[in-house]
Design an enzyme around this catalytic site. Structure first.
Site, PDB file in Angstrom:
ATOM      1  N   CYS A  47      -3.767  18.824  17.259  1.00  0.00           N
ATOM      2  CA  CYS A  47      -3.325  17.890  18.286  1.00  0.00           C
ATOM      3  C   CYS A  47      -4.441  16.871  18.473  1.00  0.00           C
ATOM      4  CB  CYS A  47      -3.078  18.648  19.574  1.00  0.00           C
ATOM      5  SG  CYS A  47      -2.789  17.575  20.962  1.00  0.00           S
ATOM      6  N   CYS A  50      -6.945  17.697  20.815  1.00  0.00           N
ATOM      7  CA  CYS A  50      -7.988  18.656  20.436  1.00  0.00           C
ATOM      8  C   CYS A  50      -9.269  17.938  20.025  1.00  0.00           C
ATOM      9  CB  CYS A  50      -7.538  19.505  19.263  1.00  0.00           C
ATOM     10  SG  CYS A  50      -6.091  20.459  19.629  1.00  0.00           S
ATOM     11  N   ASP A 433     -13.586 -23.893   9.188  1.00  0.00           N
ATOM     12  CA  ASP A 433     -14.649 -24.695   8.614  1.00  0.00           C
ATOM     13  C   ASP A 433     -13.993 -25.539   7.522  1.00  0.00           C
ATOM     14  OD1 ASP A 433     -17.177 -25.434   7.427  1.00  0.00           O
ATOM     15  OD2 ASP A 433     -16.801 -23.864   5.952  1.00  0.00           O
TER      16      ASP A 433
HETATM   17  P1  ADP Z   1     -19.459 -27.902   6.552  1.00  0.00           P
HETATM   18  O1  ADP Z   1     -19.222 -27.749   8.006  1.00  0.00           O
HETATM   19  O2  ADP Z   1     -18.510 -28.897   5.970  1.00  0.00           O
HETATM   20  O3  ADP Z   1     -19.466 -26.618   5.831  1.00  0.00           O
HETATM   21  P2  ADP Z   1     -22.393 -28.055   6.653  1.00  0.00           P
HETATM   22  O4  ADP Z   1     -22.616 -27.728   8.086  1.00  0.00           O
HETATM   23  O5  ADP Z   1     -22.747 -27.026   5.656  1.00  0.00           O
HETATM   24  O6  ADP Z   1     -20.911 -28.574   6.404  1.00  0.00           O
HETATM   25  O7  ADP Z   1     -23.184 -29.356   6.308  1.00  0.00           O
HETATM   26  C1  ADP Z   1     -22.964 -30.555   6.995  1.00  0.00           C
HETATM   27  C2  ADP Z   1     -23.449 -31.743   6.243  1.00  0.00           C
HETATM   28  O8  ADP Z   1     -24.848 -31.660   6.087  1.00  0.00           O
HETATM   29  C3  ADP Z   1     -22.889 -31.849   4.858  1.00  0.00           C
HETATM   30  O9  ADP Z   1     -21.664 -32.511   4.833  1.00  0.00           O
HETATM   31  C4  ADP Z   1     -23.989 -32.654   4.172  1.00  0.00           C
HETATM   32  O10 ADP Z   1     -23.805 -34.008   4.456  1.00  0.00           O
HETATM   33  C5  ADP Z   1     -25.234 -32.188   4.838  1.00  0.00           C
HETATM   34  N1  ADP Z   1     -25.883 -31.116   4.062  1.00  0.00           N
HETATM   35  C6  ADP Z   1     -26.051 -29.849   4.424  1.00  0.00           C
HETATM   36  N2  ADP Z   1     -26.734 -29.166   3.497  1.00  0.00           N
HETATM   37  C7  ADP Z   1     -26.980 -30.033   2.487  1.00  0.00           C
HETATM   38  C8  ADP Z   1     -27.634 -29.940   1.230  1.00  0.00           C
HETATM   39  N3  ADP Z   1     -28.184 -28.823   0.783  1.00  0.00           N
HETATM   40  N4  ADP Z   1     -27.674 -31.033   0.484  1.00  0.00           N
HETATM   41  C9  ADP Z   1     -27.132 -32.170   0.907  1.00  0.00           C
HETATM   42  N5  ADP Z   1     -26.507 -32.320   2.059  1.00  0.00           N
HETATM   43  C10 ADP Z   1     -26.426 -31.270   2.860  1.00  0.00           C
HETATM   44 MG    MG Z   2     -19.263 -24.568   5.154  1.00  0.00          MG
END
Ligand code: ADP
Ligand code: MG
Length: 737
Positions: A47, A50, A433
């Site tokens: 049960c 239990c 995202d």
């Molecule tokens: P998302 O929300 O689309 O996943 P992120 O938060 O990862 O995007 O990144 C936001 C923005 O920051 C990207 O669109 C880019 O412009 C810039 N970015 C982030 N990381 C990198 C990287 N390693 N090289 C170039 N640009 C980057």
């Molecule tokens: Mg992302």
């Protein structure tokens, strides 16, 4: 490299033997804070109640820090202080209460699956014998023949079938715990006391058969869930010193090379070094279409190699494979109680004492106050005692939740606990995202705009030099584009989440990132108006490349929208769930994707913490919010959401471990599936609670007015448990709901 094909007589055993799944490791004697831990497999709960009582009893032992007894998986997880109590003592304690208890050995692969598949063999014989005797007794009684034989048979049934009931009931009473067995025992003894021998024997027989049936249905649930866990083969063919050896997976270390032949299951996680084949990854991802695997691709333990021979370099130990992690997480999920379950458990604690008090009143009040017949009201009180077990209620939620978790994992959806199913069933907003979730995250460089005196090629080259160290999809796209060219070394790489990255090349700091990053560096970006207009028109993703005062150029990239996106968003909207999109990318790229999948509500240019803020704002409005993300920089938002869902978690440990729900593929369809499944689960739990409570209420009323008897009470009691179990199990069977 040629692959040596050696004749192997054991091939069929290697791929068909599922008896000892590898990679199933129970933590034992490892020291969590607060004491040692111990897993015990326990059998013959009859049960759900239990399990709860056993948990209470174990908690009272000095030295036991915490106990979780799981009725469905028939196991207990105990944290204890080794100085005060020993594992052997705990086992003996459980055995004294009438259960079979066994230590789950550390590292014994699959030892928790060693339960005999047919739990019922011994019990079956017993129930058949008792049933036969009961039938004879009933026949004799109806024909009014051999009254002394009737009494004799009744005595045999009662002592034979009642013994385990008495043992447990009294055992628990010694620990000052009133359980169902004790109540049954009182009912049986009471019936004998008022001369109702046949009634007493019938209660014994019916409760036996009821428990048997319940055990059978639950056994089926347990088996289905266990079969999920038996994913991986116990042996692998490893190449050592040019020889092919068949060894237990536990004996193989990282870096060794294993051979996987056609029709065999991949025994360990690894990377293909040689050969190509199609591999069916359904056991992990729920995707039944085989995936092509070539040199450099990852393969996972428990997946099926279809036609080619693969030479695989092992990348994970048996106990760390994705399959092993999934199994461990499913087991842990079973131990996390859902809110409904906690409420029911609390209620169950009060329910039994209330019904017992009612039973006492039922004897005392009519006989003492109204001078009614003692025997007739005593009998009614006994009936009440029989139905005072809250079993059906206690089991109603966990059986549904566990079936749902089992169903989901078969579809490649890992749900980490009952509460997330409840929340997903009630979700009002789902935030997505963009990059890697609504889009495939497989970006491609489409063009490069030069704004300084470097050529397109040079811009790409220095950008790739920096991005070589980044895991961002944009970085990967740029590095892939430049794969053919030699890169100069860069030092001091820094990831700037939500903005970009930087590194030093020849003592100069190079930045690759978005407008925010370059504005922050003091660049004046307005002078490139024509470029922005073009980007705006195309809805492209772009990154700027430069130093703190020179802008070399702008790299424009395009991504592919996840094909299942539009349909899934439409479906979610139909369910009344409002979708929104959160992205760190620019406004125009965001708009393009949002339009493609029909999301009206989107936010762009967000830093990772802004995503979390938006989720927090919704939650503060009292909304149940889910967040779907892929990358590391979505972690704050995933954590902030009521339910954090990680995409494409195969092989990614962080995603598997941090999210509440992990999807093994990038198929967005799994999200609407999970929502549907969760809604179904919530409604089945509601049905189950109504069934369990409703039947009890009907019976309590019926008993007080005197229209029920002991037989019916036992029937209703176990019947309700069986109904809720079968109802919950529907969730396990449902493929597409
Ligand atoms: P998302 O929300 O689309 O996943 P992120 O938060 O990862 O995007 O990144 C936001 C923005 O920051 C990207 O669109 C880019 O412009 C810039 N970015 C982030 N990381 C990198 C990287 N390693 N090289 C170039 N640009 C980057
Ligand atoms: Mg992302």
């Amino acid at each position: 490299m040629p692959i040596t094909m050696k004749s192997c007589s054991c091939q069929s055993t290697a791929c068909s033997s599922h008896a000892e799944p590898a990679g199933v490791v129970q933590s034992q004697f490892n020291k969590p804070p607060g004491g040692n831990s111990l897993d015990i497999s326990i059998k013959s709960f009859d049960c759900a109640d239990c399990a709860q009582k056993l948990e209470q009893a174990l908690t009272k032992i000095p030295g036991i820090v915490s106990v979780k007894v799981n009725f469905i998986s028939e196991s207990a997880h105990i944290i204890y202080d080794n100085g005060l109590v020993k594992p052997a003592e705990i086992i003996t304690f459980i055995q004294k209460l009438g259960y079979q208890a066994m230590l789950v050995e550390a590292n014994a692969a699959g030892s928790n699956h060693n339960h005999p598949k047919t739990v019922f063999s011994g019990d079956t014989l017993k129930i058949v014998i008792i049933g036969l005797m009961w039938g004879i007794m009933l026949g004799l009684e109806l024909l009014e023949l051999l009254p002394s034989a009737v009494i004799l048979i009744n005595i045999i049934i009662i002592s034979f079938g009642g013994y385990p009931i008495a043992k447990r009931g009294i055992g628990n009473l010694r620990n000052r715990i009133i359980d169902t067995n004790l109540l049954m025992l009182i009912a049986i003894t009471g019936a004998i006391a008022i001369g109702e021998w046949s009634e007493a024997a019938t209660v014994v027989f019916l409760s036996g058969i009821g428990n048997y049936l319940q055990e059978y249905t639950l056994g089926k649930t347990r088996q289905s869930i266990r079969s999920l866990m038996e994913l991986t083969p116990p042996y692998a063919r490893v190449l050592r010193n040019g020889q092919e050896l068949r060894l237990p997976v536990e004996d193989i270390t990282i870096g060794e090379v294993i051979l996987v032949k056609p029709g065999e299951m991949v025994p360990l996680d690894g990377r293909v070094q040689c050969g190509s084949s199609a591999v069916n990854q359904a056991s992990i991802t729920g995707e039944s279409i085989p995936v092509d695997k070539q040199t450099g691709d990852d393969v996972y333990a428990g997946t099926m190699n279809m036609q080619g021979v693969l030479e695989v370099v092992v990348t994970k130990f048996a106990q760390d494979t994705t399959a092993a992690k999934i199994i461990k997480l499913i087991e842990q999920a079973q131990n996390k109680k859902a809110t409904a379950e906690l409420i029911v458990d609390k209620f169950a604690r009060f329910y039994t004492p209330i019904v017992i008090s009612l039973a006492i009143c039922l004897v005392v009040v009519p006989t003492v106050v109204f001078q009614q017949s003692f025997v007739s009201w005593f009998y009614r009180a006994l009936v009440l005692l029989v139905i005072s077990c809250p079993c059906a209620l206690v089991i109603s939620t966990p059986v549904s939740i566990i079936s749902a978790i089992g169903n989901a994992s078969r579809q490649g959806i890992l749900i980490k606990g009952g509460e997330y199913i409840e929340q997903l069933g009630k979700v009002e907003n789902i935030a997505f995202d963009k990059t890697g979730t609504l889009t495939m995250g497989r970006l491609k460089v489409v063009r490069v705009e030069c704004t300084g005196n470097l050529s397109e090629q040079q811009i790409l080259n220095i950008a790739a030099t920096v991005e070589k160290y980044s895991e961002h999809p944009i970085a990967q796209a740029i590095v892939t584009e430049e794969a053919a060219t030699d890169l100069v070394p860069a030092v001091n790489f820094i990831a700037l989440p939500g903005q970009g990255a930087s590194a030093d090349i020849d003592d100069e700091t190079i930045y690759v990132g978005n407008k925010r990053l370059f504005c922050g560096l003091g660049h004046n970006l307005e002078q490139y108006e024509t470029i922005w207009r073009e980007i705006e028109l195309n809805g492209e993703t772009y990154v700027l490349v430069g130093t703190n005062n020179i802008l070399y150029g702008i790299i424009c990239l395009a991504d592919v929208v996840n094909s299942s996106g539009k349909q899934v968003i439409a479906e979610l909207k139909r369910y009344g769930i409002a979708p929104l999109m959160l992205t760190g990318d620019n406004e125009y790229a965001a708009k393009t994707v949002a339009k493609a999948v029909n999301i009206e509500n989107y936010y762009s240019d967000l830093m990772p913490e802004n995503k979390a803020d938006i989720i927090a704002r919704l939650r503060n409005q009292g909304k149940v919010v889910a967040m779907v993300g892929d990358g590391v920089n979505d972690a704050p938002a995933l954590a902030e959401a009521t339910v954090g869902i990680a995409m494409g978690a195969t092989g990614s440990d962080t995603a598997l471990e941090t999210a509440d729900v992990a999807l093994m593929t990038n198929d967005l369809g799994k999200i609407s599936y999970a929502v549907k499944l969760s809604r179904n689960t919530v409604s089945i739990i509601k049905q189950n609670i109504w069934i369990a409570v409703g039947l009890k209420v009907i019976f309590i009323i019926g008993t007080v007015i005197g229209v029920t008897n002991l037989w019916l009470a036992v029937f209703a009691d176990v019947g309700a448990s069986i109904i809720v179990t079968v109802n919950g199990m529907r969730l396990l069977a449902a493929k597409k709901i």
